[in-house]
Design a protein around this motif. Structure first.
Motif, PDB file in Angstrom:
ATOM      1  N   LEU A 108      68.039 -55.318  20.992  1.00 25.15           N
ATOM      2  CA  LEU A 108      66.901 -54.832  20.219  1.00 25.15           C
ATOM      3  C   LEU A 108      66.877 -53.312  20.271  1.00 25.15           C
ATOM      4  O   LEU A 108      66.897 -52.717  21.363  1.00 25.15           O
ATOM      5  CB  LEU A 108      65.595 -55.391  20.786  1.00 25.15           C
ATOM      6  N   SER A 110      64.514 -50.153  18.895  1.00 20.54           N
ATOM      7  CA  SER A 110      63.191 -49.918  18.315  1.00 20.54           C
ATOM      8  C   SER A 110      62.874 -48.431  18.260  1.00 20.54           C
ATOM      9  O   SER A 110      63.330 -47.639  19.097  1.00 20.54           O
ATOM     10  CB  SER A 110      62.109 -50.644  19.132  1.00 20.54           C
ATOM     11  N   TYR A 129      55.923 -55.380  21.316  1.00 19.26           N
ATOM     12  CA  TYR A 129      54.604 -55.001  20.814  1.00 19.26           C
ATOM     13  C   TYR A 129      53.540 -55.596  21.723  1.00 19.26           C
ATOM     14  O   TYR A 129      53.394 -56.818  21.827  1.00 19.26           O
ATOM     15  CB  TYR A 129      54.404 -55.494  19.387  1.00 19.26           C
ATOM     16  N   THR A 149      62.275 -43.823  20.975  1.00 21.46           N
ATOM     17  CA  THR A 149      63.339 -44.747  20.594  1.00 21.46           C
ATOM     18  C   THR A 149      63.897 -45.415  21.841  1.00 21.46           C
ATOM     19  O   THR A 149      64.156 -44.741  22.849  1.00 21.46           O
ATOM     20  CB  THR A 149      64.471 -44.010  19.860  1.00 21.46           C
ATOM     21  N   THR A 233      61.744 -60.066  15.283  1.00 26.17           N
ATOM     22  CA  THR A 233      62.604 -59.312  16.179  1.00 26.17           C
ATOM     23  C   THR A 233      61.912 -59.083  17.511  1.00 26.17           C
ATOM     24  O   THR A 233      62.569 -58.830  18.523  1.00 26.17           O
ATOM     25  CB  THR A 233      62.976 -57.951  15.570  1.00 26.17           C
ATOM     26  N   ASP A 234      60.584 -59.191  17.530  1.00 27.68           N
ATOM     27  CA  ASP A 234      59.791 -58.934  18.721  1.00 27.68           C
ATOM     28  C   ASP A 234      59.881 -60.111  19.696  1.00 27.68           C
ATOM     29  O   ASP A 234      60.273 -61.228  19.330  1.00 27.68           O
ATOM     30  CB  ASP A 234      58.332 -58.688  18.321  1.00 27.68           C
ATOM     31  N   ASN A 439      59.526 -58.740   8.030  1.00 27.73           N
ATOM     32  CA  ASN A 439      60.915 -58.591   8.446  1.00 27.73           C
ATOM     33  C   ASN A 439      61.857 -59.286   7.477  1.00 27.73           C
ATOM     34  O   ASN A 439      61.448 -60.115   6.652  1.00 27.73           O
ATOM     35  CB  ASN A 439      61.126 -59.090   9.883  1.00 27.73           C
ATOM     36  N   ARG A 471      55.859 -49.436  14.358  1.00 26.65           N
ATOM     37  CA  ARG A 471      57.073 -49.792  15.092  1.00 26.65           C
ATOM     38  C   ARG A 471      58.129 -50.327  14.136  1.00 26.65           C
ATOM     39  O   ARG A 471      57.853 -51.177  13.288  1.00 26.65           O
ATOM     40  CB  ARG A 471      56.724 -50.833  16.155  1.00 26.65           C
ATOM     41  N   ASP A 473      61.924 -52.079  14.167  1.00 26.32           N
ATOM     42  CA  ASP A 473      62.890 -52.764  15.021  1.00 26.32           C
ATOM     43  C   ASP A 473      64.136 -53.178  14.250  1.00 26.32           C
ATOM     44  O   ASP A 473      64.046 -53.548  13.072  1.00 26.32           O
ATOM     45  CB  ASP A 473      62.305 -54.044  15.633  1.00 26.32           C
ATOM     46  N   ALA A 475      67.442 -55.849  15.230  1.00 31.16           N
ATOM     47  CA  ALA A 475      67.896 -56.779  16.256  1.00 31.16           C
ATOM     48  C   ALA A 475      69.154 -57.499  15.814  1.00 31.16           C
ATOM     49  O   ALA A 475      69.352 -57.756  14.626  1.00 31.16           O
ATOM     50  CB  ALA A 475      66.800 -57.794  16.580  1.00 31.16           C
TER      51      ALA A 475
END
Length: 480
Positions: A108, A110, A129, A149, A233-234, A439, A471, A473, A475
Motif C-alpha cells: 500500500l 498512500s 484511515y 507519503t 485499498t484501505d 476506487n 487520502r 492510495d 495498492a
C-alpha cells in the motif's frame, strides 16, 4: 425344283413346325424369369433406399447428439472451471485432516493531506484511515496543513485452515495473522524502523475451532457480518460507520429453515470508558458479565440480510478515584441491520449497507471512535449513544475492472449531564465522523488486484473544532 430336294424340305418344315412351339415356350420362360429378377431388383433397390434413408437419419441424429454433447461438454467445462475457482485449495493431508495455507501479499502506497497538522509517524492513522487520529484545526493554536507519503506491506496476511471429518462430526481449526494489528510503536516492540529494516511483528487476527454448530475462539463479533465490508485499498474501508471488533467468544449457529440461520454468542466484555475532562479511553478490565449477541441471517441467491442485537453490562471500579460510588455499572444495548444485495447473476456487482443504533456500544463502532460511557466526578457512569450508517456500491465493468463507491457516518450523543452548555468536561470528545471514497480495481491476472482510491474524511469534536484528511492510495495485492 429337283425331286430329291422335296423330301428334305418336308423334313425341315416338319422339324420347324415341331420346334416353333418349344422356342416360343422357351422365350416366354426367359421373359418370366427376367420379370421375376426385375421385381427382386426393384425390391432390393427399395430396401436399399429404405436402409439409406435410415442410415442418413441415424447420421443426422448422431451429428445432433454430437453437437449436443459438445455443447454440454463446453457447459460442463465452464461449470468445472467455476467450481475449481470456488473450491477451497486442496492443501495437504495430515492424518485425517486437510490443511490449507492461504493468504495474500499486499503493498500500500498512500499520500495524505491533513488540514489541521500532521499525524505522527509510525502511528496507526498513517497506515490506514482512522477518523479519531485526524488532527483538528484549532484557531487558538493554528497549524499549517501537512502532507505525508508512506509505503507499507503491513497488511500482508496469511491463514491456516484445517478441516477433519470425525464420523458424523465436522471439525475445523482456523488461525489468521497479519503484520498490521500488532499494538504499540515499532520501537516499543523492538522492531525495525522506517529508516532501516521496516520489520514488523506478526499479530493474531482470528483463531478459532468449529465443531458442528459450535465455534470457540477469536473471530469477528457476532454483532456484525464482515461480508458487508467494502472492497477497498484501505485496511477496513469506511470504518466511521461500521461495526468492527474481533474478540474471543463462544458462538452457536442454528439453521431454522432454508436460508434462515440464527447465531447466538457470548463474547469477551470490556468497558471502554472516558473520564469527564479527559477524552482518553480506558480499558477498565472490571467486567463481570459477557457481552451477549444474537444475529438472524437470511441468505439466498439474492445475497443476504442480517438483523443483530447486542446486550452488555458496562462496569467501572472507581475506588482509586476516591469517588462516593466505589463501583458503578449500567446496561448497554444495540441493534443493527445490514446486508448485501447482488445486482447481477455473476455476483460481480452489489450494494452493501449497515445501520446501527444503541447505547454503550462505542467500542464496537469505528475502531472505538467514542467511549462506551463517561465516568463523572461523582463516580457514576453517564450514558453515551451512537448512530452509525454505512453504504457501498460495487459495479463490475467486466471480468477485470470494477468500481466501488463508499460512504460512512457516525454520530455520538452524550448524556444531558455532559452537555457542553453545563460542563466543559467533554469539549474535546469526538462528536462525529464521516467519509466518502471511490476506487477503481483492475485484475490483469487471476488472483492479482491493482487498486487506486481517493478518500475524504472529517472529524468533529463536541466543541465544534474539526479537521479533515484527503487520502490517495495505490495498492497491489496477490492472493494465494
Amino acid at each position: 425344283m429337283p425331286k430329291q430336294i422335296t423330301p428334305l424340305l418336308r423334313v425341315l418344315l416338319g422339324a420347324t413346325v415341331l420346334a416353333v412351339p418349344q422356342l416360343v415356350h422357351a422365350q416366354g420362360g426367359k421373359e418370366a424369369d427376367l420379370a421375376a429378377r426385375l421385381e427382386r431388383l426393384e425390391s432390393e433397390v427399395t430396401q436399399l433406399r429404405t436402409e439409406l434413408a435410415a442410415a442418413r437419419s441415424r447420421q443426422d441424429e448422431t451429428a445432433a447428439t454430437a453437437a449436443t454433447a459438445v455443447r454440454k461438454s463446453d457447459e460442463t467445462s465452464v461449470q468445472v472451471t467455476r467450481l475449481a475457482d470456488n473450491t477451497p485449495k486442496l492443501g495437504f493431508r495430515s492424518g485425517n485432516t486437510t490443511v490449507v495455507l492461504s493468504g495474500y501479499v499486499k503493498l500500500l502506497a498512500s499520500n495524505a493531506r491533513y488540514s489541521g497538522g500532521g499525524d505522527p509517524s509510525n502511528t496507526l492513522g498513517r497506515d490506514l484511515y482512522l477518523p479519531q487520529s485526524i488532527p483538528v484545526f484549532n484557531p487558538a493554536n493554528p497549524t499549517s496543513p501537512t502532507r505525508v507519503t508512506d509505503f507499507s506491506a503491513k497488511q500482508t496476511r496469511f491463514w491456516v485452515d484445517a478441516t477433519s471429518k470425525l464420523g458424523k462430526h465436522a471439525l475445523k481449526a482456523y488461525i489468521e495473522f497479519d503484520f498490521q494489528a500488532a499494538p504499540g510503536t515499532p520501537q516499543a516492540l523492538g522492531q525495525g524502523t522506517q529508516r532501516t529494516t521496516n520489520a514488523y511483528d506478526l499479530a493474531m487476527r482470528r483463531a478459532f475451532i468449529q465443531l458442528d454448530r459450535w465455534t470457540f475462539g477469536q473471530d469477528f463479533t457476532n454483532f456484525s457480518n464482515p461480508a458487508v465490508f467494502p472492497e477497498s485499498t484501505d485496511y477496513v474501508g469506511g470504518v466511521d460507520g461500521l461495526i468492527f471488533v474481533r474478540q474471543p467468544m463462544v458462538r452457536y449457529s442454528l439453521r431454522l429453515s432454508h436460508g434462515l440461520t440464527l447465531h447466538l454468542a457470548a463474547e469477551n466484555p470490556e468497558t471502554a470508558s472516558a473520564t469527564a475532562g479527559a477524552p482518553v479511553l480506558i480499558e477498565n478490565g472490571e467486567d463481570h458479565a459477557p457481552d451477549m449477541t444474537g444475529r438472524l441471517e437470511y441468505a439466498g441467491g439474492f445475497g443476504f440480510l442480517d438483523l443483530a442485537v447486542l446486550g452488555r453490562q458496562l462496569r467501572v471500579d472507581n475506588a482509586k478515584t476516591g469517588a462516593a460510588h466505589i463501583v458503578d455499572s449500567r446496561p448497554g444495548w444495540g441493534v443493527s441491520a445490514s446486508g448485501k444485495i447482488f445486482l447481477d447473476d455473476k455476483h460481480g456487482s452489489d450494494i452493501r449497507f449497515q445501520a446501527t443504533y444503541g447505547e454503550g456500544i462505542g467500542r464496537y463502532l469505528g475502531l472505538n471512535f467514542g467511549p462506551d460511557a463517561v465516568l463523572q466526578t461523582n463516580g457514576q457512569l453517564a450514558g453515551v449513544r451512537n448512530l452509525a450508517l454505512f453504504g457501498a456500491g460495487r459495479y463490475a465493468l467486466d471480468d477485470q475492472w470494477r468500481v466501488n463507491l463508499i460512504a460512512s457516518y457516525q454520530r455520538i450523543f452524550y448524556a444531558d449531564t455532559l452537555d457542553p452548555a453545563t460542563t466543559a468536561g467533554i469539549a474535546m470528545f469526538n462528536r462525529q465522523a464521516w467519509s466518502v471514497a471511490g476506487n477503481l480495481f483492475y485484475s490483469p491476472l487471476k488472483n492479482v488486484d491493482l487498486g487506486i482510491e481517493y478518500r475524504h474524511g472529517e472529524r468533529r469534536l463536541v466543541n465544534h473544532l474539526n479537521g479533515h484528511v484527503d487520502r490517495f492510495d495505490v495498492a497491489a495485492k496477490y492472493n494465494f
